[in-house]
Write a protein that holds these residues in place. Structure first.
Motif, PDB file in Angstrom:
ATOM      1  N   LEU A   1       0.817  -1.213   0.000  1.00  0.00           N
ATOM      2  CA  LEU A   1       0.000   0.000   0.000  1.00  0.00           C
ATOM      3  C   LEU A   1       0.851   1.264   0.000  1.00  0.00           C
ATOM      4  O   LEU A   1       0.444   2.305  -0.524  1.00  0.00           O
ATOM      5  N   ASN A   2       2.043   1.182   0.611  1.00  0.00           N
ATOM      6  CA  ASN A   2       2.901   2.365   0.731  1.00  0.00           C
ATOM      7  C   ASN A   2       4.116   2.319  -0.183  1.00  0.00           C
ATOM      8  O   ASN A   2       5.019   3.148  -0.048  1.00  0.00           O
ATOM      9  N   ASN A   3       4.130   1.325  -1.096  1.00  0.00           N
ATOM     10  CA  ASN A   3       5.262   1.181  -2.010  1.00  0.00           C
ATOM     11  C   ASN A   3       6.589   1.075  -1.249  1.00  0.00           C
ATOM     12  O   ASN A   3       7.594   1.657  -1.623  1.00  0.00           O
ATOM     13  N   GLY A   4       6.563   0.322  -0.167  1.00  0.00           N
ATOM     14  CA  GLY A   4       7.745   0.142   0.659  1.00  0.00           C
ATOM     15  C   GLY A   4       7.405   0.362   2.121  1.00  0.00           C
ATOM     16  O   GLY A   4       6.310   0.828   2.448  1.00  0.00           O
ATOM     17  N   GLY A   5       8.319   0.022   2.985  1.00  0.00           N
ATOM     18  CA  GLY A   5       8.086   0.202   4.414  1.00  0.00           C
ATOM     19  C   GLY A   5       9.373   0.057   5.188  1.00  0.00           C
ATOM     20  O   GLY A   5      10.380  -0.426   4.660  1.00  0.00           O
ATOM     21  N   ALA A   6       9.356   0.497   6.429  1.00  0.00           N
ATOM     22  CA  ALA A   6      10.533   0.428   7.293  1.00  0.00           C
ATOM     23  C   ALA A   6      10.238  -0.508   8.462  1.00  0.00           C
ATOM     24  O   ALA A   6       9.116  -0.572   8.959  1.00  0.00           O
ATOM     25  N   ILE A   7      11.253  -1.230   8.882  1.00  0.00           N
ATOM     26  CA  ILE A   7      11.148  -2.124  10.026  1.00  0.00           C
ATOM     27  C   ILE A   7      12.501  -2.150  10.729  1.00  0.00           C
ATOM     28  O   ILE A   7      13.552  -2.073  10.078  1.00  0.00           O
ATOM     29  N   THR A   8      12.491  -2.202  12.039  1.00  0.00           N
ATOM     30  CA  THR A   8      13.750  -2.251  12.788  1.00  0.00           C
ATOM     31  C   THR A   8      14.418  -3.610  12.596  1.00  0.00           C
ATOM     32  O   THR A   8      13.766  -4.587  12.207  1.00  0.00           O
ATOM     33  N   ILE A   9      15.712  -3.663  12.864  1.00  0.00           N
ATOM     34  CA  ILE A   9      16.438  -4.925  12.743  1.00  0.00           C
ATOM     35  C   ILE A   9      15.873  -5.962  13.711  1.00  0.00           C
ATOM     36  O   ILE A   9      15.690  -7.137  13.357  1.00  0.00           O
ATOM     37  N   ILE A  10      15.571  -5.514  14.935  1.00  0.00           N
ATOM     38  CA  ILE A  10      14.989  -6.429  15.917  1.00  0.00           C
ATOM     39  C   ILE A  10      13.622  -6.922  15.445  1.00  0.00           C
ATOM     40  O   ILE A  10      13.291  -8.109  15.558  1.00  0.00           O
ATOM     41  N   GLY A  11      12.815  -6.011  14.892  1.00  0.00           N
ATOM     42  CA  GLY A  11      11.510  -6.394  14.370  1.00  0.00           C
ATOM     43  C   GLY A  11      11.628  -7.360  13.208  1.00  0.00           C
ATOM     44  O   GLY A  11      10.830  -8.299  13.076  1.00  0.00           O
TER      45      GLY A  11
ATOM     46  N   PHE B   1      24.937  -5.467  10.535  1.00  0.00           N
ATOM     47  CA  PHE B   1      24.236  -4.904   9.376  1.00  0.00           C
ATOM     48  C   PHE B   1      24.653  -3.442   9.255  1.00  0.00           C
ATOM     49  O   PHE B   1      24.207  -2.591  10.011  1.00  0.00           O
ATOM     50  N   CYS B   2      25.557  -3.184   8.294  1.00  0.00           N
ATOM     51  CA  CYS B   2      26.103  -1.842   8.172  1.00  0.00           C
ATOM     52  C   CYS B   2      25.744  -1.204   6.840  1.00  0.00           C
ATOM     53  O   CYS B   2      26.328  -0.189   6.471  1.00  0.00           O
ATOM     54  N   GLY B   3      24.789  -1.805   6.174  1.00  0.00           N
ATOM     55  CA  GLY B   3      24.349  -1.539   4.869  1.00  0.00           C
ATOM     56  C   GLY B   3      24.140  -0.215   4.310  1.00  0.00           C
ATOM     57  O   GLY B   3      24.584   0.636   4.929  1.00  0.00           O
ATOM     58  N   PRO B   4      23.503   0.021   3.122  1.00  0.00           N
ATOM     59  CA  PRO B   4      22.080   0.324   3.199  1.00  0.00           C
ATOM     60  C   PRO B   4      21.269  -0.953   3.422  1.00  0.00           C
ATOM     61  O   PRO B   4      21.344  -1.879   2.640  1.00  0.00           O
ATOM     62  N   ASN B   5      20.525  -0.979   4.509  1.00  0.00           N
ATOM     63  CA  ASN B   5      19.769  -2.176   4.880  1.00  0.00           C
ATOM     64  C   ASN B   5      18.420  -2.201   4.156  1.00  0.00           C
ATOM     65  O   ASN B   5      17.371  -2.017   4.758  1.00  0.00           O
ATOM     66  N   ILE B   6      18.503  -2.427   2.853  1.00  0.00           N
ATOM     67  CA  ILE B   6      17.291  -2.461   2.030  1.00  0.00           C
ATOM     68  C   ILE B   6      17.058  -3.901   1.586  1.00  0.00           C
ATOM     69  O   ILE B   6      17.899  -4.505   0.909  1.00  0.00           O
ATOM     70  N   ILE B   7      15.916  -4.450   1.972  1.00  0.00           N
ATOM     71  CA  ILE B   7      15.554  -5.817   1.599  1.00  0.00           C
ATOM     72  C   ILE B   7      14.510  -5.742   0.490  1.00  0.00           C
ATOM     73  O   ILE B   7      13.417  -5.215   0.688  1.00  0.00           O
ATOM     74  N   ASP B   8      14.855  -6.262  -0.670  1.00  0.00           N
ATOM     75  CA  ASP B   8      13.935  -6.272  -1.805  1.00  0.00           C
ATOM     76  C   ASP B   8      13.063  -7.519  -1.724  1.00  0.00           C
ATOM     77  O   ASP B   8      13.191  -8.466  -2.508  1.00  0.00           O
ATOM     78  N   HIS B   9      12.196  -7.530  -0.732  1.00  0.00           N
ATOM     79  CA  HIS B   9      11.310  -8.672  -0.490  1.00  0.00           C
ATOM     80  C   HIS B   9      10.102  -8.165   0.282  1.00  0.00           C
ATOM     81  O   HIS B   9      10.113  -7.035   0.791  1.00  0.00           O
ATOM     82  N   PHE B  10       9.056  -9.009   0.398  1.00  0.00           N
ATOM     83  CA  PHE B  10       7.866  -8.551   1.120  1.00  0.00           C
ATOM     84  C   PHE B  10       7.846  -9.011   2.574  1.00  0.00           C
ATOM     85  O   PHE B  10       6.908  -8.719   3.291  1.00  0.00           O
ATOM     86  N   PHE B  11       8.896  -9.742   3.011  1.00  0.00           N
ATOM     87  CA  PHE B  11       9.049 -10.063   4.424  1.00  0.00           C
ATOM     88  C   PHE B  11      10.508 -10.394   4.692  1.00  0.00           C
ATOM     89  O   PHE B  11      11.317 -10.524   3.760  1.00  0.00           O
ATOM     90  N   CYS B  12      10.863 -10.506   5.969  1.00  0.00           N
ATOM     91  CA  CYS B  12      12.258 -10.734   6.354  1.00  0.00           C
ATOM     92  C   CYS B  12      12.594 -12.218   6.240  1.00  0.00           C
ATOM     93  O   CYS B  12      12.537 -12.967   7.223  1.00  0.00           O
ATOM     94  N   ASP B  13      12.944 -12.622   5.047  1.00  0.00           N
ATOM     95  CA  ASP B  13      13.305 -14.009   4.796  1.00  0.00           C
ATOM     96  C   ASP B  13      14.792 -14.212   5.058  1.00  0.00           C
ATOM     97  O   ASP B  13      15.553 -13.250   5.210  1.00  0.00           O
ATOM     98  N   LEU B  14      15.207 -15.460   5.079  1.00  0.00           N
ATOM     99  CA  LEU B  14      16.592 -15.792   5.429  1.00  0.00           C
ATOM    100  C   LEU B  14      17.596 -15.243   4.414  1.00  0.00           C
ATOM    101  O   LEU B  14      18.555 -14.550   4.786  1.00  0.00           O
TER     102      LEU B  14
END
Length: 252
Positions: free
Chosen positions: A28-38, A110-123
């Motif tokens: 819905l928001n064309n992306g989103g943010a989530i904490t590393i712990i989350g 995680f010292c990235g840009p921590n951008i995950i090109d996925h719809f959930f935090c997969d392995l």
């Protein structure tokens, strides 16, 4: 059988509950943010649900094996206490394996840009954005996959080979149809679940686009839990009769 179906329903509720809300927010928001712990927390519950379902499908295949290959001993082998113990063991193993992997992943940097090109935090996306050496994590995942994926796969194949041989030996065509009908729903669910999971995690990713990986992930995280109740309901006369009685009761 119905007890294990109820446990499978619990797994089918937990997995989409963990993945779908955040996925809808991202869409819905064309992306989103989530904490590393989350993110690691989401992965923990996702992994626990997946391992729980893998082991539960294995237990269900053994249940069908006993019912068809040793029908006279079924009530003495698959007692209520035995079924509850098996369900608790599969759930505890799922939680413990997922917690072990989550703890190891949380130790990565995680010292990235921590951008995950996925719809959930997969392995795999989590390991890709880490700037630490992931060798230990990969070895741990391989070791944990032996009791959670490969051994269950062997047990399921062994169970169904014996089931097919037992069905072939049944003299009457009616008996063969009844025996096949008993395990056809479970075999359909196992085929969809393991095909999609092996396509994502076992088949080499070379030549597989990111879009295909997302679609395959969508199959076993959303599509399979959605289809499981439909498969078991449409192919089970008792469930259809119970649903009809409930609908007929509210129409009065």
């Amino acid at each position: 059988m119905y007890f294990f179906i109820s446990q499978l329903a619990i797994s089918d509720i937990l997995l989409p509950t963990d993945v779908v809300p955040n996925m809808l927010h991202i869409l819905l928001n064309n992306g989103g943010a989530i904490t590393i712990i989350g993110c690691i927390t989401q992965f923990n519950f996702f992994c626990a649900s997946e391992v729980f379902e893998c082991l539960l499908l294995t237990v269900m295949s053994y249940d069908r094996y006993v019912a068809i290959c040793n029908p006279l001993r079924y009530t003495s082998v698959m007692t209520s206490v035995c079924c509850v113990k098996l369900a608790i063991i599969t759930m505890l193993l799922g939680l413990s394996m997922a917690f072990t992997e989550s703890i190891t992943i949380s130790m990565l940097t995680f010292c990235g840009p921590n951008i995950i090109d996925h719809f959930f935090c997969d392995l795999l996306p989590l390991l890709e954005v880490s700037c630490s050496d992931t060798f230990i994590v990969q070895r741990e995942i391989f070791l944990l996959s032996i009791p959670s994926v490969f051994i269950p796969t062997v047990i399921i194949i062994y169970s169904y080979v014996n089931i097919v041989l037992a069905i072939i030996r049944i003299p009457s065509s009616t008996g063969r149809q009844k025996a096949f009908f008993t395990c056809s729903s479970h075999l359909t669910v196992v085929s969809i679940f393991y095909w999609s999971m092996f396509s994502v995690y076992v088949v080499p990713s070379k030549g597989k686009t990111l879009t295909i990986s997302k679609i395959l992930s969508l199959i076993y995280t959303v599509f399979t839990p959605l289809m499981n109740p439909i498969i078991y309901s449409l192919r089970n006369k008792d469930i259809k009769r119970a649903a009809y009685d409930v609908i007929h009761k509210y129409r009065r």
